[in-house]
Enzyme design. Sequence first.
Site, PDB file in Angstrom:
ATOM      1  N   ASP A   1     -73.503 -12.284   5.073  1.00 48.84           N
ATOM      2  CA  ASP A   1     -74.427 -11.660   4.113  1.00 48.84           C
ATOM      3  C   ASP A   1     -74.915 -10.296   4.576  1.00 48.84           C
ATOM      4  O   ASP A   1     -76.047  -9.909   4.313  1.00 48.84           O
ATOM      5  CB  ASP A   1     -75.634 -12.578   3.840  1.00 48.84           C
ATOM      6  CG  ASP A   1     -75.189 -13.918   3.312  1.00 48.84           C
ATOM      7  OD1 ASP A   1     -74.339 -13.923   2.405  1.00 48.84           O
ATOM      8  OD2 ASP A   1     -75.648 -14.944   3.816  1.00 48.84           O
TER       9      ASP A   1
ATOM     10  N   LYS B   1     -71.436  -6.895   2.869  1.00 48.11           N
ATOM     11  CA  LYS B   1     -70.028  -6.466   2.955  1.00 48.11           C
ATOM     12  C   LYS B   1     -69.436  -6.181   1.583  1.00 48.11           C
ATOM     13  O   LYS B   1     -68.686  -5.221   1.422  1.00 48.11           O
ATOM     14  CB  LYS B   1     -69.189  -7.555   3.650  1.00 48.11           C
ATOM     15  CG  LYS B   1     -69.579  -7.811   5.085  1.00 48.11           C
ATOM     16  CD  LYS B   1     -68.713  -8.883   5.720  1.00 48.11           C
ATOM     17  CE  LYS B   1     -68.878 -10.256   5.134  1.00 48.11           C
ATOM     18  NZ  LYS B   1     -70.201 -10.862   5.344  1.00 48.11           N
TER      19      LYS B   1
ATOM     20  N   GLY C   1     -69.814 -15.444  -0.778  1.00 57.10           N
ATOM     21  CA  GLY C   1     -70.267 -14.909  -2.055  1.00 57.10           C
ATOM     22  C   GLY C   1     -70.518 -13.433  -1.877  1.00 57.10           C
ATOM     23  O   GLY C   1     -71.318 -13.030  -1.054  1.00 57.10           O
ATOM     24  N   HIS C   2     -69.774 -12.637  -2.585  1.00 57.42           N
ATOM     25  CA  HIS C   2     -69.967 -11.193  -2.524  1.00 57.42           C
ATOM     26  C   HIS C   2     -70.598 -10.722  -3.829  1.00 57.42           C
ATOM     27  O   HIS C   2     -70.074 -10.998  -4.899  1.00 57.42           O
ATOM     28  CB  HIS C   2     -68.624 -10.466  -2.350  1.00 57.42           C
ATOM     29  CG  HIS C   2     -68.110 -10.506  -0.957  1.00 57.42           C
ATOM     30  ND1 HIS C   2     -66.825 -10.163  -0.619  1.00 57.42           N
ATOM     31  CD2 HIS C   2     -68.726 -10.812   0.203  1.00 57.42           C
ATOM     32  CE1 HIS C   2     -66.667 -10.278   0.687  1.00 57.42           C
ATOM     33  NE2 HIS C   2     -67.800 -10.674   1.204  1.00 57.42           N
TER      34      HIS C   2
ATOM     35  N   GLN D   1     -68.061 -14.045   5.633  1.00 61.16           N
ATOM     36  CA  GLN D   1     -68.980 -14.527   6.669  1.00 61.16           C
ATOM     37  C   GLN D   1     -69.171 -13.434   7.739  1.00 61.16           C
ATOM     38  O   GLN D   1     -68.929 -12.276   7.455  1.00 61.16           O
ATOM     39  CB  GLN D   1     -68.496 -15.851   7.272  1.00 61.16           C
ATOM     40  CG  GLN D   1     -68.595 -17.035   6.316  1.00 61.16           C
ATOM     41  CD  GLN D   1     -67.340 -17.240   5.488  1.00 61.16           C
ATOM     42  OE1 GLN D   1     -66.241 -17.067   5.952  1.00 61.16           O
ATOM     43  NE2 GLN D   1     -67.501 -17.619   4.241  1.00 61.16           N
TER      44      GLN D   1
ATOM     45  N   ASP E   1     -83.179   0.088   2.934  1.00 53.43           N
ATOM     46  CA  ASP E   1     -84.347   0.136   2.054  1.00 53.43           C
ATOM     47  C   ASP E   1     -85.214  -1.115   2.143  1.00 53.43           C
ATOM     48  O   ASP E   1     -86.388  -1.074   1.769  1.00 53.43           O
ATOM     49  CB  ASP E   1     -83.900   0.364   0.599  1.00 53.43           C
ATOM     50  CG  ASP E   1     -82.886  -0.689   0.152  1.00 53.43           C
ATOM     51  OD1 ASP E   1     -81.891  -0.904   0.870  1.00 53.43           O
ATOM     52  OD2 ASP E   1     -83.108  -1.304  -0.908  1.00 53.43           O
TER      53      ASP E   1
HETATM   54  P1  IMP Z   1     -69.427 -23.734   5.709  1.00 53.22           P
HETATM   55  O1  IMP Z   1     -68.677 -22.453   5.848  1.00 53.22           O
HETATM   56  O2  IMP Z   1     -69.760 -24.089   4.292  1.00 53.22           O
HETATM   57  O3  IMP Z   1     -68.782 -24.862   6.449  1.00 53.22           O
HETATM   58  O4  IMP Z   1     -70.864 -23.536   6.405  1.00 53.22           O
HETATM   59  C1  IMP Z   1     -70.986 -23.363   7.805  1.00 53.22           C
HETATM   60  C2  IMP Z   1     -72.074 -22.360   8.126  1.00 53.22           C
HETATM   61  O5  IMP Z   1     -71.662 -21.074   7.700  1.00 53.22           O
HETATM   62  C3  IMP Z   1     -73.412 -22.628   7.417  1.00 53.22           C
HETATM   63  O6  IMP Z   1     -74.449 -22.188   8.263  1.00 53.22           O
HETATM   64  C4  IMP Z   1     -73.339 -21.723   6.203  1.00 53.22           C
HETATM   65  O7  IMP Z   1     -74.618 -21.387   5.718  1.00 53.22           O
HETATM   66  C5  IMP Z   1     -72.622 -20.534   6.798  1.00 53.22           C
HETATM   67  N1  IMP Z   1     -71.897 -19.734   5.801  1.00 53.22           N
HETATM   68  C6  IMP Z   1     -70.710 -20.015   5.219  1.00 53.22           C
HETATM   69  N2  IMP Z   1     -70.346 -19.046   4.370  1.00 53.22           N
HETATM   70  C7  IMP Z   1     -71.307 -18.108   4.425  1.00 53.22           C
HETATM   71  C8  IMP Z   1     -71.476 -16.836   3.800  1.00 53.22           C
HETATM   72  O8  IMP Z   1     -70.665 -16.370   3.015  1.00 53.22           O
HETATM   73  N3  IMP Z   1     -72.616 -16.160   4.111  1.00 53.22           N
HETATM   74  C9  IMP Z   1     -73.529 -16.647   4.992  1.00 53.22           C
HETATM   75  N4  IMP Z   1     -73.398 -17.819   5.617  1.00 53.22           N
HETATM   76  C10 IMP Z   1     -72.303 -18.547   5.336  1.00 53.22           C
HETATM   77 MG    MG Z   2     -72.629 -13.742   1.112  1.00 59.14          MG
END
Ligand code: IMP
Ligand code: MG
Length: 422
Positions: free
Chosen positions: A13, A16, A40-41, A223, A331
Amino acid sequence: MANTVLVGAQWGDEGKGKIIDFLTEEVDIVVRSQGGNNAGHTVITGDKKYVLHLIPSGILRPGKTCVIGNGVVLDPVSLVEEIEGLRAAKIKVGKNLLISDCAHLVLPYHRLLDQARETAKGKQKIGTTKRGIGPTYADKAFRVGLRMGDLMQPELFSQKLAARIKENNAVLKAYGAKPISFKQVNEAYLAAGEKLRPFVTNTVVFLHHALKQEKEMLFEGAQGTFLDIDHGTYPYVTSSNTTAGGACTGSGVPPHRIDRVLGVMKAYTTRVGEGPFPTEDRGLGEMLHGMGREFGATTGRARRCGWFDAVATRFAGMVNGIDDIAITNLDGLDTVETIRVCVGYQKGRKKIEVPPSDFRQLADCEPVYIEMPGWQAPTTEARSFDTLPANAQAYALKIAGLTGGRLAIVSVGAHRDQTILL
Ligand code: IMP
Ligand code: MG
């Protein structure tokens, strides 16, 4: 702009999606190489907001080719939904999207097992997105996964699926979860598979032809560094290599064809899910949430927030070989009077320069802060570095310097034009 790998330097997050969207203008091909729809972008263009989970955000720009590489895990049903959502918004999805036949499929039992295992862990849960990502990568490593290429062969797919459902239903039963109906899954997946057929190919071959033609590529990381299965805060991590090397294994593009690594980092730190977070700060979190910021794009969860952690980003610089740095969400700190920056950890009497690999030890680390004066003025209208308040310039240069890369981009808002190039 040469072939660039873009990685998150923190816990995901980092913003990106916006930087990727911005850089896409200069490349021919955007490649996604790991993760799944746990990502999620959020991309805002004009007055439209798009949230993308699997499809590279390059899809929003005409004339660009988007590749979902072999290292990605995907749920065909939700991918079809994402494609249809884009088409409904008048975004063209056709020859501009390619999907690797080696990408592994996320199946309903993966999602159910993800949930069941999290529940069973109780307080020790990871805080996953419950999208079935971990169990899918586990099956890949176990060599019992189903791939996109299997889905393109309906008879073979149904045979393999029947066997996998039989085994997984027994496991689900042991967790007290409901069994899955083969018929329903088989029908839904085969239908989605037919819709995806035009996109499925050997993407390695496509990318190699493109390299020969000197096409330029952007590898968009999902990630962040500290969610990397090897280098992150294990076990509070995701199940793929989110660091720069993952771009090569997850796409089949060889390392010597990568020219540049761009690290994206927020001007502060956030993480979602469980796990240690040395600079976490409740007050800062309340302020950011109060501004309507820092809610997850995938799960809607309020993100945990904290001060910028240069110990973490310096390590990210090491693991990824970060050349250039993009700072986002500057910001977010516009109203802060005094900004803290973590420049070291203290563990008992010991000074620590790198994040301990053991999460319990990391949890025991106290951040050592320096303080910098805030700028207490809006930065959102700035369009060049020298029009930023002097304290904001100093802050951005300081955190880039501590991380160990060249400051290349500063983002002061979600819109495309709120992007400052240095
Ligand atoms: P998983 O990828 O769903 O198995 O989650 C494993 C860990 O990665 C958890 O702490 C999630 O919150 C974190 N995580 C997975 N995808 C994202 C992302 O796109 N942004 C932030 N954290 C993520
Ligand atoms: Mg994200």
